[in-house]
Scaffold this motif. Structure first.
Motif, PDB file in Angstrom:
ATOM      1  N   VAL A  59       0.831  -1.210   0.000  1.00  0.00           N
ATOM      2  CA  VAL A  59       0.000   0.000   0.000  1.00  0.00           C
ATOM      3  C   VAL A  59       0.862   1.255   0.000  1.00  0.00           C
ATOM      4  O   VAL A  59       0.532   2.252  -0.659  1.00  0.00           O
ATOM      5  CB  VAL A  59      -0.960  -0.006   1.205  1.00  0.00           C
ATOM      6  CG1 VAL A  59      -1.637   1.354   1.364  1.00  0.00           C
ATOM      7  CG2 VAL A  59      -2.007  -1.103   1.042  1.00  0.00           C
ATOM      8  N   ASP A  60       1.979   1.218   0.708  1.00  0.00           N
ATOM      9  CA  ASP A  60       2.835   2.401   0.829  1.00  0.00           C
ATOM     10  C   ASP A  60       3.980   2.430  -0.175  1.00  0.00           C
ATOM     11  O   ASP A  60       4.796   3.356  -0.152  1.00  0.00           O
ATOM     12  CB  ASP A  60       3.413   2.484   2.249  1.00  0.00           C
ATOM     13  CG  ASP A  60       2.333   2.720   3.292  1.00  0.00           C
ATOM     14  OD1 ASP A  60       1.382   3.465   2.995  1.00  0.00           O
ATOM     15  OD2 ASP A  60       2.437   2.149   4.395  1.00  0.00           O
ATOM     16  N   MET A  61       4.051   1.441  -1.056  1.00  0.00           N
ATOM     17  CA  MET A  61       5.134   1.426  -2.041  1.00  0.00           C
ATOM     18  C   MET A  61       4.764   2.292  -3.247  1.00  0.00           C
ATOM     19  O   MET A  61       3.625   2.242  -3.724  1.00  0.00           O
ATOM     20  CB  MET A  61       5.434  -0.007  -2.493  1.00  0.00           C
ATOM     21  CG  MET A  61       6.032  -0.876  -1.413  1.00  0.00           C
ATOM     22  SD  MET A  61       6.328  -2.580  -1.979  1.00  0.00           S
ATOM     23  CE  MET A  61       7.556  -2.298  -3.276  1.00  0.00           C
ATOM     24  N   PRO A  62       5.710   3.077  -3.767  1.00  0.00           N
ATOM     25  CA  PRO A  62       5.384   4.054  -4.820  1.00  0.00           C
ATOM     26  C   PRO A  62       5.455   3.515  -6.245  1.00  0.00           C
ATOM     27  O   PRO A  62       5.935   4.191  -7.153  1.00  0.00           O
ATOM     28  CB  PRO A  62       6.442   5.137  -4.592  1.00  0.00           C
ATOM     29  CG  PRO A  62       7.638   4.384  -4.108  1.00  0.00           C
ATOM     30  CD  PRO A  62       7.087   3.272  -3.243  1.00  0.00           C
ATOM     31  N   PHE A  63       4.967   2.293  -6.476  1.00  0.00           N
ATOM     32  CA  PHE A  63       4.915   1.775  -7.842  1.00  0.00           C
ATOM     33  C   PHE A  63       3.571   2.127  -8.475  1.00  0.00           C
ATOM     34  O   PHE A  63       2.643   2.586  -7.804  1.00  0.00           O
ATOM     35  CB  PHE A  63       5.146   0.258  -7.862  1.00  0.00           C
ATOM     36  CG  PHE A  63       4.144  -0.534  -7.056  1.00  0.00           C
ATOM     37  CD1 PHE A  63       2.864  -0.765  -7.531  1.00  0.00           C
ATOM     38  CD2 PHE A  63       4.480  -1.044  -5.810  1.00  0.00           C
ATOM     39  CE1 PHE A  63       1.937  -1.487  -6.792  1.00  0.00           C
ATOM     40  CE2 PHE A  63       3.568  -1.770  -5.061  1.00  0.00           C
ATOM     41  CZ  PHE A  63       2.294  -1.992  -5.558  1.00  0.00           C
ATOM     42  N   ASP A  64       3.457   1.859  -9.778  1.00  0.00           N
ATOM     43  CA  ASP A  64       2.224   2.165 -10.503  1.00  0.00           C
ATOM     44  C   ASP A  64       1.363   0.937 -10.751  1.00  0.00           C
ATOM     45  O   ASP A  64       0.146   1.054 -10.900  1.00  0.00           O
ATOM     46  CB  ASP A  64       2.564   2.842 -11.831  1.00  0.00           C
ATOM     47  CG  ASP A  64       3.244   4.183 -11.623  1.00  0.00           C
ATOM     48  OD1 ASP A  64       2.573   5.111 -11.141  1.00  0.00           O
ATOM     49  OD2 ASP A  64       4.453   4.292 -11.911  1.00  0.00           O
TER      50      ASP A  64
ATOM     51  N   GLN B 157      -7.921  -0.708   4.761  1.00  0.00           N
ATOM     52  CA  GLN B 157      -9.005   0.235   5.032  1.00  0.00           C
ATOM     53  C   GLN B 157      -8.593   1.663   4.666  1.00  0.00           C
ATOM     54  O   GLN B 157      -9.392   2.432   4.112  1.00  0.00           O
ATOM     55  CB  GLN B 157      -9.408   0.144   6.502  1.00  0.00           C
ATOM     56  CG  GLN B 157     -10.047  -1.190   6.876  1.00  0.00           C
ATOM     57  CD  GLN B 157     -10.190  -1.376   8.373  1.00  0.00           C
ATOM     58  OE1 GLN B 157     -10.007  -0.444   9.145  1.00  0.00           O
ATOM     59  NE2 GLN B 157     -10.508  -2.594   8.784  1.00  0.00           N
ATOM     60  N   THR B 158      -7.341   2.001   4.954  1.00  0.00           N
ATOM     61  CA  THR B 158      -6.830   3.320   4.576  1.00  0.00           C
ATOM     62  C   THR B 158      -6.811   3.473   3.063  1.00  0.00           C
ATOM     63  O   THR B 158      -7.144   4.541   2.522  1.00  0.00           O
ATOM     64  CB  THR B 158      -5.413   3.522   5.143  1.00  0.00           C
ATOM     65  OG1 THR B 158      -5.461   3.426   6.569  1.00  0.00           O
ATOM     66  CG2 THR B 158      -4.852   4.881   4.744  1.00  0.00           C
ATOM     67  N   LEU B 159      -6.428   2.404   2.368  1.00  0.00           N
ATOM     68  CA  LEU B 159      -6.412   2.426   0.903  1.00  0.00           C
ATOM     69  C   LEU B 159      -7.817   2.638   0.347  1.00  0.00           C
ATOM     70  O   LEU B 159      -8.012   3.440  -0.578  1.00  0.00           O
ATOM     71  CB  LEU B 159      -5.827   1.115   0.383  1.00  0.00           C
ATOM     72  CG  LEU B 159      -5.757   0.949  -1.139  1.00  0.00           C
ATOM     73  CD1 LEU B 159      -4.828   1.987  -1.759  1.00  0.00           C
ATOM     74  CD2 LEU B 159      -5.297  -0.467  -1.496  1.00  0.00           C
ATOM     75  N   GLU B 160      -8.796   1.944   0.888  1.00  0.00           N
ATOM     76  CA  GLU B 160     -10.171   2.119   0.422  1.00  0.00           C
ATOM     77  C   GLU B 160     -10.653   3.553   0.632  1.00  0.00           C
ATOM     78  O   GLU B 160     -11.317   4.132  -0.242  1.00  0.00           O
ATOM     79  CB  GLU B 160     -11.094   1.140   1.150  1.00  0.00           C
ATOM     80  CG  GLU B 160     -10.976  -0.294   0.681  1.00  0.00           C
ATOM     81  CD  GLU B 160     -12.121  -1.151   1.190  1.00  0.00           C
ATOM     82  OE1 GLU B 160     -12.370  -1.126   2.416  1.00  0.00           O
ATOM     83  OE2 GLU B 160     -12.780  -1.815   0.368  1.00  0.00           O
ATOM     84  N   ALA B 161     -10.323   4.122   1.777  1.00  0.00           N
ATOM     85  CA  ALA B 161     -10.723   5.499   2.056  1.00  0.00           C
ATOM     86  C   ALA B 161     -10.056   6.463   1.077  1.00  0.00           C
ATOM     87  O   ALA B 161     -10.681   7.433   0.608  1.00  0.00           O
ATOM     88  CB  ALA B 161     -10.367   5.865   3.495  1.00  0.00           C
ATOM     89  N   ARG B 162      -8.791   6.196   0.760  1.00  0.00           N
ATOM     90  CA  ARG B 162      -8.071   7.035  -0.189  1.00  0.00           C
ATOM     91  C   ARG B 162      -8.700   6.949  -1.577  1.00  0.00           C
ATOM     92  O   ARG B 162      -8.829   7.964  -2.281  1.00  0.00           O
ATOM     93  CB  ARG B 162      -6.604   6.595  -0.240  1.00  0.00           C
ATOM     94  CG  ARG B 162      -5.738   7.335  -1.262  1.00  0.00           C
ATOM     95  CD  ARG B 162      -5.649   8.812  -0.960  1.00  0.00           C
ATOM     96  NE  ARG B 162      -4.700   9.480  -1.840  1.00  0.00           N
ATOM     97  CZ  ARG B 162      -4.698  10.787  -2.078  1.00  0.00           C
ATOM     98  NH1 ARG B 162      -5.593  11.570  -1.481  1.00  0.00           N
ATOM     99  NH2 ARG B 162      -3.806  11.319  -2.874  1.00  0.00           N
ATOM    100  N   ILE B 163      -9.120   5.764  -1.981  1.00  0.00           N
ATOM    101  CA  ILE B 163      -9.770   5.593  -3.280  1.00  0.00           C
ATOM    102  C   ILE B 163     -11.072   6.384  -3.331  1.00  0.00           C
ATOM    103  O   ILE B 163     -11.370   7.064  -4.324  1.00  0.00           O
ATOM    104  CB  ILE B 163     -10.016   4.099  -3.564  1.00  0.00           C
ATOM    105  CG1 ILE B 163      -8.679   3.401  -3.851  1.00  0.00           C
ATOM    106  CG2 ILE B 163     -10.970   3.916  -4.746  1.00  0.00           C
ATOM    107  CD1 ILE B 163      -8.784   1.897  -3.972  1.00  0.00           C
TER     108      ILE B 163
END
Length: 205
Positions: free
Chosen positions: A94-99, A157-163
Motif C-alpha cells: 500500500v505504501d510502495m510508490p509503484f504504478d 481500510q486506509t487504501l479504500e478510504a483514499r480511493i
C-alpha cells in the motif's frame, strides 16, 4: 545492459534472470525501444529521463527492486514503474510508490497491456494517476489475500478510504471515461493457476 532503439516510448526491463529479461524484451521491442538490465545497479545506470516505463523485478541479489524503486522516485523523472515479480504481495505494498504490480509468470498480452495502460495513465492529471495506482493496489490485494485478512487490515481500510477520496476529486473525469476500473484492471495481476489455461513465463511469444 542491452538496448534496442525503434521509434516510440522506451521501456526498461529489469530482471536478474537474463533469459526472463530477454523474453520480456522480445515481446515488447516491436512496439517500443527496450533497454535491459540484470541487476539493480545496472538498472540505475541505464535509467534516465528518456525511460517511460520500467518493468522491475523485486527479488534480486545486491540492490533489490524495492531499493531501485525508491531511487527512481528520488529523481524528478515522470516514469511509470511496474513491479513484475514472483514475490507475493502483502498489505505492505500500500505504501510502495509503484504504478502497478504483476505476479509472475506474465503472459505476452498482460505484459503489453500493462505497458500500454501505463503510457495512457501518463496523460492524466496527478490525482487521476494516484487513483489508478490505488485502484491497482486494491485489485492486487483482493486477488492475492483472503477477504477476512483484508477486513482486519488497517492499511487496506486506509487504501479504500483514499480511493473514495480520489474518486470524489476526479468525479467529472470519471463520468467521461468508459469504466476506467475495468480498463485498468484488465491486466492479469496474479499468476494463472496451473491447469486453468495459464502459461509459464517460457510461454510462446
Amino acid at each position: 545492459m542491452s538496448e534496442t532503439s525503434p521509434d516510440g516510448p522506451t521501456v526498461l526491463v529489469v530482471d536478474d534472470e537474463p533469459d526472463v529479461a530477454e523474453l520480456y524484451a522480445y515481446r515488447l521491442r516491436k512496439e517500443y525501444a527496450v533497454r535491459q538490465a540484470n541487476s539493480g545497479e545496472a538498472a540505475l545506470d541505464a535509467f534516465d529521463e528518456t525511460i517511460d516505463v520500467v518493468l522491475l523485478d523485486r527479488r534480486m541479489p545486491g540492490m533489490t527492486g524495492d531499493e531501485v524503486l525508491d531511487e527512481i522516485r528520488n529523481t524528478d523523472h515522470d516514469t511509470r514503474v511496474v513491479m513484475v515479480t514472483a514475490v507475493d504481495p502483502d498489505v505492505e505494498i500500500v505504501d510502495m510508490p509503484f504504478d502497478d504490480y504483476l505476479c509472475k509468470p506474465i503472459g505476452r498480452d498482460a505484459l503489453i497491456n500493462s505497458v500500454e495502460q501505463q503510457l495512457t495513465a501518463q496523460e492524466y492529471s496527478e490525482t487521476m494517476q494516484d487513483l489508478i495506482r490505488a485502484t491497482s493496489k486494491k485489485g492486487v490485494l483482493e486477488a492475492e489475500l483472503p477477504a477476512d485478512e483484508l477486513a482486519d487490515s488497517t492499511e487496506y481500510q486506509t487504501l479504500e478510504a483514499r480511493i473514495d477520496e480520489l474518486r470524489a476529486h476526479n468525479s467529472e473525469l470519471l463520468d467521461e471515461l468508459d469504466d476506467y476500473e475495468a480498463a485498468f484492471n484488465a491486466v492479469e495481476h496474479s499468476a494463472p493457476e496451473l491447469g486453468s489455461g495459464g502459461t509459464s513465463r517460457e510461454a510462446s511469444f
